[in-house]
Design a protein around this motif. Sequence first.
Motif, PDB file in Angstrom:
ATOM      1  N   ILE A  99       0.978  -1.022   0.169  1.00 42.55           N
ATOM      2  CA  ILE A  99      -0.053   0.097  -0.010  1.00 42.55           C
ATOM      3  C   ILE A  99       1.024   1.276   0.073  1.00 42.55           C
ATOM      4  O   ILE A  99       0.594   2.189  -0.735  1.00 42.55           O
ATOM      5  CB  ILE A  99      -0.874   0.012   1.210  1.00 42.55           C
ATOM      6  N   ILE A 100       2.005   1.338   0.930  1.00 35.64           N
ATOM      7  CA  ILE A 100       2.828   2.215   0.794  1.00 35.64           C
ATOM      8  C   ILE A 100       3.366   2.760  -0.601  1.00 35.64           C
ATOM      9  O   ILE A 100       3.465   3.804  -0.932  1.00 35.64           O
ATOM     10  CB  ILE A 100       3.906   2.392   1.803  1.00 35.64           C
ATOM     11  N   VAL A 101       4.016   1.882  -1.060  1.00 32.07           N
ATOM     12  CA  VAL A 101       4.324   1.822  -2.680  1.00 32.07           C
ATOM     13  C   VAL A 101       3.381   2.382  -3.491  1.00 32.07           C
ATOM     14  O   VAL A 101       3.560   2.935  -4.340  1.00 32.07           O
ATOM     15  CB  VAL A 101       5.088   0.453  -2.943  1.00 32.07           C
ATOM     16  N   PRO A 157      12.626   8.205  -1.817  1.00 36.16           N
ATOM     17  CA  PRO A 157      12.994   7.156  -1.113  1.00 36.16           C
ATOM     18  C   PRO A 157      13.161   7.643   0.562  1.00 36.16           C
ATOM     19  O   PRO A 157      13.214   6.834   1.482  1.00 36.16           O
ATOM     20  CB  PRO A 157      14.519   6.504  -1.816  1.00 36.16           C
ATOM     21  N   VAL A 158      13.545   8.845   0.609  1.00 32.57           N
ATOM     22  CA  VAL A 158      13.649   9.404   1.993  1.00 32.57           C
ATOM     23  C   VAL A 158      12.468   9.529   2.544  1.00 32.57           C
ATOM     24  O   VAL A 158      12.315   9.542   3.989  1.00 32.57           O
ATOM     25  CB  VAL A 158      14.450  10.716   1.798  1.00 32.57           C
ATOM     26  N   CYS A 159      11.232   9.367   2.052  1.00 30.47           N
ATOM     27  CA  CYS A 159       9.909   9.384   2.560  1.00 30.47           C
ATOM     28  C   CYS A 159       9.446   7.756   2.650  1.00 30.47           C
ATOM     29  O   CYS A 159       8.734   7.276   3.841  1.00 30.47           O
ATOM     30  CB  CYS A 159       9.011  10.221   2.058  1.00 30.47           C
ATOM     31  N   ILE A 160       9.519   7.164   1.612  1.00 27.62           N
ATOM     32  CA  ILE A 160       9.159   5.896   1.785  1.00 27.62           C
ATOM     33  C   ILE A 160       9.664   4.889   2.597  1.00 27.62           C
ATOM     34  O   ILE A 160       9.189   4.157   3.348  1.00 27.62           O
ATOM     35  CB  ILE A 160       9.470   5.137   0.214  1.00 27.62           C
ATOM     36  N   GLY A 161      11.091   5.029   2.804  1.00 23.71           N
ATOM     37  CA  GLY A 161      11.806   4.101   3.498  1.00 23.71           C
ATOM     38  C   GLY A 161      11.461   4.480   5.044  1.00 23.71           C
ATOM     39  O   GLY A 161      11.124   3.252   5.751  1.00 23.71           O
ATOM     40  N   PRO A 162      11.375   5.475   5.653  1.00 19.35           N
ATOM     41  CA  PRO A 162      10.878   5.584   7.004  1.00 19.35           C
ATOM     42  C   PRO A 162       9.490   4.863   7.115  1.00 19.35           C
ATOM     43  O   PRO A 162       9.324   4.189   8.310  1.00 19.35           O
ATOM     44  CB  PRO A 162      11.057   7.123   7.273  1.00 19.35           C
ATOM     45  N   LEU A 163       8.536   5.208   6.307  1.00 15.08           N
ATOM     46  CA  LEU A 163       7.154   4.537   6.354  1.00 15.08           C
ATOM     47  C   LEU A 163       7.304   3.210   6.423  1.00 15.08           C
ATOM     48  O   LEU A 163       6.649   2.468   7.166  1.00 15.08           O
ATOM     49  CB  LEU A 163       6.529   5.124   5.066  1.00 15.08           C
ATOM     50  N   VAL A 164       8.188   2.414   5.545  1.00 16.04           N
ATOM     51  CA  VAL A 164       8.244   1.054   5.598  1.00 16.04           C
ATOM     52  C   VAL A 164       8.811   0.584   7.053  1.00 16.04           C
ATOM     53  O   VAL A 164       8.553  -0.520   7.524  1.00 16.04           O
ATOM     54  CB  VAL A 164       9.244   0.463   4.573  1.00 16.04           C
ATOM     55  N   GLY A 165       9.883   1.502   7.378  1.00 18.25           N
ATOM     56  CA  GLY A 165      10.416   1.060   8.561  1.00 18.25           C
ATOM     57  C   GLY A 165       9.590   1.227   9.957  1.00 18.25           C
ATOM     58  O   GLY A 165       9.541   0.298  10.916  1.00 18.25           O
ATOM     59  N   LEU A 166       8.810   2.296   9.786  1.00 17.96           N
ATOM     60  CA  LEU A 166       7.474   2.096  10.904  1.00 17.96           C
ATOM     61  C   LEU A 166       6.444   0.828  10.685  1.00 17.96           C
ATOM     62  O   LEU A 166       6.256   0.456  11.935  1.00 17.96           O
ATOM     63  CB  LEU A 166       6.564   3.456  10.609  1.00 17.96           C
ATOM     64  N   VAL A 167       6.330   0.513   9.701  1.00 17.16           N
ATOM     65  CA  VAL A 167       5.652  -0.807   9.343  1.00 17.16           C
ATOM     66  C   VAL A 167       6.104  -2.069  10.392  1.00 17.16           C
ATOM     67  O   VAL A 167       5.602  -2.672  10.884  1.00 17.16           O
ATOM     68  CB  VAL A 167       5.139  -1.158   8.211  1.00 17.16           C
ATOM     69  N   PHE A 168       7.458  -2.152   9.998  1.00 16.59           N
ATOM     70  CA  PHE A 168       8.312  -2.987  10.819  1.00 16.59           C
ATOM     71  C   PHE A 168       8.659  -2.748  12.047  1.00 16.59           C
ATOM     72  O   PHE A 168       9.587  -3.503  12.793  1.00 16.59           O
ATOM     73  CB  PHE A 168       9.451  -3.372   9.825  1.00 16.59           C
ATOM     74  N   GLY A 169       8.342  -1.599  12.586  1.00 16.07           N
ATOM     75  CA  GLY A 169       8.999  -1.190  13.892  1.00 16.07           C
ATOM     76  C   GLY A 169      10.464  -0.843  13.891  1.00 16.07           C
ATOM     77  O   GLY A 169      10.968  -1.097  14.957  1.00 16.07           O
ATOM     78  N   ASP A 170      10.716  -0.406  12.925  1.00 17.50           N
ATOM     79  CA  ASP A 170      12.430  -0.248  12.941  1.00 17.50           C
ATOM     80  C   ASP A 170      12.546   1.221  11.930  1.00 17.50           C
ATOM     81  O   ASP A 170      13.261   1.106  10.869  1.00 17.50           O
ATOM     82  CB  ASP A 170      13.168  -1.345  12.277  1.00 17.50           C
ATOM     83  N   LEU A 171      12.113   2.139  12.582  1.00 17.09           N
ATOM     84  CA  LEU A 171      12.291   3.353  11.896  1.00 17.09           C
ATOM     85  C   LEU A 171      13.846   3.740  11.344  1.00 17.09           C
ATOM     86  O   LEU A 171      14.206   4.195  10.321  1.00 17.09           O
ATOM     87  CB  LEU A 171      11.469   4.455  12.714  1.00 17.09           C
ATOM     88  N   THR A 231      11.271   4.460  -6.208  1.00 18.66           N
ATOM     89  CA  THR A 231      10.079   4.351  -5.413  1.00 18.66           C
ATOM     90  C   THR A 231       9.803   2.833  -4.795  1.00 18.66           C
ATOM     91  O   THR A 231       9.898   2.376  -3.950  1.00 18.66           O
ATOM     92  CB  THR A 231       8.737   4.630  -5.711  1.00 18.66           C
ATOM     93  N   LEU A 232       9.860   1.823  -5.802  1.00 18.01           N
ATOM     94  CA  LEU A 232       9.749   0.417  -5.647  1.00 18.01           C
ATOM     95  C   LEU A 232      11.005  -0.004  -5.209  1.00 18.01           C
ATOM     96  O   LEU A 232      11.126  -0.938  -4.061  1.00 18.01           O
ATOM     97  CB  LEU A 232       9.702  -0.511  -6.993  1.00 18.01           C
ATOM     98  N   SER A 233      12.048   0.418  -5.328  1.00 16.86           N
ATOM     99  CA  SER A 233      13.318   0.119  -4.788  1.00 16.86           C
ATOM    100  C   SER A 233      13.395   0.313  -3.366  1.00 16.86           C
ATOM    101  O   SER A 233      13.861  -0.563  -2.605  1.00 16.86           O
ATOM    102  CB  SER A 233      14.612   0.745  -5.543  1.00 16.86           C
ATOM    103  N   ALA A 234      13.027   1.514  -3.093  1.00 15.46           N
ATOM    104  CA  ALA A 234      13.049   1.965  -1.502  1.00 15.46           C
ATOM    105  C   ALA A 234      12.188   1.109  -0.765  1.00 15.46           C
ATOM    106  O   ALA A 234      12.388   0.719   0.411  1.00 15.46           O
ATOM    107  CB  ALA A 234      12.795   3.689  -1.445  1.00 15.46           C
ATOM    108  N   GLY A 235      10.808   1.009  -1.178  1.00 20.79           N
ATOM    109  CA  GLY A 235       9.816   0.081  -0.503  1.00 20.79           C
ATOM    110  C   GLY A 235      10.511  -1.242  -0.134  1.00 20.79           C
ATOM    111  O   GLY A 235      10.443  -1.702   1.108  1.00 20.79           O
ATOM    112  N   ILE A 236      10.871  -1.912  -1.322  1.00 21.33           N
ATOM    113  CA  ILE A 236      11.373  -3.474  -1.090  1.00 21.33           C
ATOM    114  C   ILE A 236      12.536  -3.399  -0.071  1.00 21.33           C
ATOM    115  O   ILE A 236      12.872  -4.135   0.494  1.00 21.33           O
ATOM    116  CB  ILE A 236      11.281  -4.082  -2.260  1.00 21.33           C
TER     117      ILE A 236
END
Length: 248
Positions: free
Chosen positions: A12-14, A31-45, A74-79
């Motif tokens: 969904i984030i991607v 990526p500077v936005c996508i990366g932290p959002l994914v980090g929050l999902v995994f509890g590792d900001l 974008t896809l690169s940063a998310g995965i």
Amino acid sequence: MDLLLKAIMVGIIVWIGFLDKAFLHTFIYRPVCIGPLVGLVFGDLKTGLEVGVSIELMFLAVVWVGVAIPPDETLSAGIAAAFACIAGDASVGIATALPLAIVGQMFRQTRNSTIYEVTQRLVEKAAAKADYKGIIVWTSIIPSFIEGLLFGLPAFVAVYFGAEYVQAFIDFVPENVIAGLAAGGGLIGAVGVALLLGTIKNKELWPYFLVGFFFASYLGVNTIGVGIIAVVAVMLNFISDKQKEKNA
């Protein structure tokens, strides 16, 4: 089940990132936005932000030239951020960033040269008939679902089905090899910064880069710390400009 929910959230984030890239350009897709959002999902900001910042540096000077489509950030940063959080090591995400960006580039090329060729003709037909509903459907609604299928769904599949294989690969590959790949990604980031600096002709900005270089090289401040310093510098510069306007 926990991984399933996290994989759905990454998809969904991607997807949101690509919708922002297509319609709004609020730069959530960077990526500077996508990366932290994914980090929050995994509890590792922290890991998500480290991966996002590193990939952002790689793509600083990437631009569209004509119909040439660059690798997708974008896809690169998310995965990559998801893989890094799963492995508990930011270097894993940095090492996989470029291959994932090439995959995203292939999907974008397919979208632009095939699928959107069809939707464009349907938009033209709707416009010829003054069918505003058809125009909205083929310029906004259908493309939104296409973005989800081409980018959100692959992100989900990669995280949910690929996490086990990525972890097995990391356990198998020697640590010095992973470190070498991460170092190569860092060098590409340096090239991205250098290309960006080559486009900046305003000499008033150079002191800010020197400040950042000093903190990073001589004081050992990491990219997150330098980023915070940059935000403070921008705020101070903004306040100074406002004060000058007020005095004038």
